[in-house]
Design a protein around this motif. Structure first.
Motif, mmCIF file in Angstrom:
data_model
loop_
_atom_site.group_PDB
_atom_site.id
_atom_site.type_symbol
_atom_site.label_atom_id
_atom_site.label_comp_id
_atom_site.label_asym_id
_atom_site.label_seq_id
_atom_site.Cartn_x
_atom_site.Cartn_y
_atom_site.Cartn_z
ATOM 1 N N GLU A 98 11.978 6.973 -12.763
ATOM 2 C CA GLU A 98 10.958 7.395 -13.824
ATOM 3 C C GLU A 98 10.557 8.816 -13.509
ATOM 4 O O GLU A 98 9.517 9.153 -13.462
ATOM 5 C CB GLU A 98 9.682 6.578 -13.652
ATOM 6 N N SER A 99 11.648 9.752 -13.620
ATOM 7 C CA SER A 99 11.458 11.230 -13.205
ATOM 8 C C SER A 99 12.340 11.906 -13.942
ATOM 9 O O SER A 99 12.499 11.622 -15.134
ATOM 10 C CB SER A 99 11.809 11.326 -11.903
ATOM 11 N N SER A 100 13.015 13.151 -13.604
ATOM 12 C CA SER A 100 13.888 14.030 -14.422
ATOM 13 C C SER A 100 15.219 13.354 -14.995
ATOM 14 O O SER A 100 15.728 13.787 -16.173
ATOM 15 C CB SER A 100 14.014 15.382 -13.853
ATOM 16 N N LEU A 101 15.802 12.536 -14.283
ATOM 17 C CA LEU A 101 16.967 12.131 -14.666
ATOM 18 C C LEU A 101 17.017 11.059 -15.946
ATOM 19 O O LEU A 101 16.440 9.873 -15.571
ATOM 20 C CB LEU A 101 18.216 11.748 -13.513
ATOM 21 N N LEU A 102 17.744 11.071 -16.983
ATOM 22 C CA LEU A 102 17.677 10.045 -18.088
ATOM 23 C C LEU A 102 18.977 9.876 -18.429
ATOM 24 O O LEU A 102 20.150 10.782 -18.196
ATOM 25 C CB LEU A 102 16.871 10.721 -19.294
ATOM 26 N N ILE A 103 19.357 8.487 -19.047
ATOM 27 C CA ILE A 103 20.720 8.331 -19.552
ATOM 28 C C ILE A 103 20.450 6.908 -20.386
ATOM 29 O O ILE A 103 19.557 6.278 -20.375
ATOM 30 C CB ILE A 103 21.628 7.654 -18.390
#
Length: 341
Positions: free
Chosen positions: A229-234
């Motif tokens: 639940e932070s900066s990295l997304l996919i």
């Protein structure tokens, strides 16, 4: 000498010259024509570089020598341009009203089957599915040795009892222990981690919130990171693509690394002739589950598919990574049995 004698003499000299010229070749016109025919004269290009005269190159030898590289290049370009086919599927019956998406990808047929395409192409936090990636990078770079991977528990009491002990790689992965992989990630370091996810083309590739301070659900730095639940997304679709890059036929990762990952990802309780490998992931915001995952790949009789099931926030339903795993296993088994294709 009289004029008549002169002309008679010249006539006989001319006749002798013709016979002498014919005798030099030892071949009559018919033989010469047959030889030229055999050599392919008039049918192919001529090479005059070596003998000073034309060397006849039969078309059978030159055919394709100039065209083949061009044709091969054109075929390769056509293959590169070929995009996988995307078919939308109605798998709503598997989800029982939960807001979710699913993707199955068959690399051989280059075909995606997608349920809820918009959500399947929406990027969300990967949560603990990222443990596949942190493990991959640590194993591939010699930062973690599964045979010597015990890490000592700090003594802090965590909500998951399985985390409250010393753990090795196998047990930490299967228990999805955050503090263990927080330590592994820190040992990998930002530079190597960035290189690793860039190579994988992993989602938005953003690890800027290294410590996970954007996570509003938890301020314990042993339990936060850029992947929760932070900066990295996919997106779910991208998850299947990453699985293919790790475990597919064109993988750049060592067989040893892949085997070590397969050991910890194997679903032993699947109870079928299908080998399923995967990892769960779950994230909360203000105590409510907003992301639940199960992603991996499955094999049966030489056929491989890559999959991802994602469940999003659904206020009137129970959302969990265990639920995502259950849906994924059913989908995969039905796919191989021809029921969900």
């Amino acid at each position: 000498m009289g004029k008549r004698a002169y002309f008679v003499r010249m006539f006989f000299l001319g006749i002798m010259g013709i016979f002498l010229l014919g005798g030099c070749t030892g071949k009559n016109d018919t033989q010469r024509e047959k030889e030229l025919s055999r050599n392919g004269e008039g049918q192919g290009p001529v090479n005059i570089e070596q003998t000073g005269g034309p060397e006849i190159i039969p078309e059978s030898l030159t055919e394709g020598t100039t065209k083949e590289p061009e044709e091969k290049e054109a075929e390769e370009e056509e293959t590169e341009k070929k995009e996988p086919e995307i078919k939308e599927a109605d798998w709503s019956g598997y989800f029982n009203g939960i807001n979710g998406a699913a993707v199955l990808y068959d690399a051989v047929s280059m075909e995606y089957q997608v349920f809820n395409r918009e959500l399947a192409e929406t990027r969300r936090s990967p949560c603990s599915t990222f443990k596949i990636i942190s493990s991959l990078i640590a194993l591939e770079n010699g930062i973690m040795d599964p045979e010597d991977s015990i890490r000592s528990w700090s003594g802090e009491i965590f909500w998951n009892e399985d985390w409250n002990r010393d753990l090795n790689f196998d047990k930490a992965f299967k228990a999805s222990c955050v503090w263990y992989f927080r330590e592994v990630t820190d040992e990998v370091g930002p530079e190597m981690m960035q290189e690793g996810i860039d190579q994988l083309l992993y989602g938005n590739r953003d690890i800027s919130d290294w410590e996970g301070r954007e996570n509003t659900n938890n301020n314990n730095r042993a339990l936060t990171g850029f992947w929760i639940e932070s900066s990295l997304l996919i997106s779910p679709k991208e998850q299947t693509e990453v699985m293919g890059r790790i475990f597919g036929k064109d993988s750049v990762y060592s067989e040893k690394t892949q085997d070590e990952l397969k050991k910890v990802m194997l679903v032993e309780e699947s109870g079928s002739d299908i080998s399923i490998y995967g990892k769960t992931g779950m994230g909360k915001t203000e105590g409510v589950v907003v992301d639940a995952w199960y992603t991996g790949f499955a094999q049966k009789e030489g056929e491989t598919i890559y999959f991802c099931v994602y469940l999003g926030r659904t206020d009137d339903k129970k959302v969990s990574s265990a639920g995502a795993k259950e849906i994924a296993i059913r989908l995969v088994e039905d796919y191989f049995n021809g029921l969900s294709r």
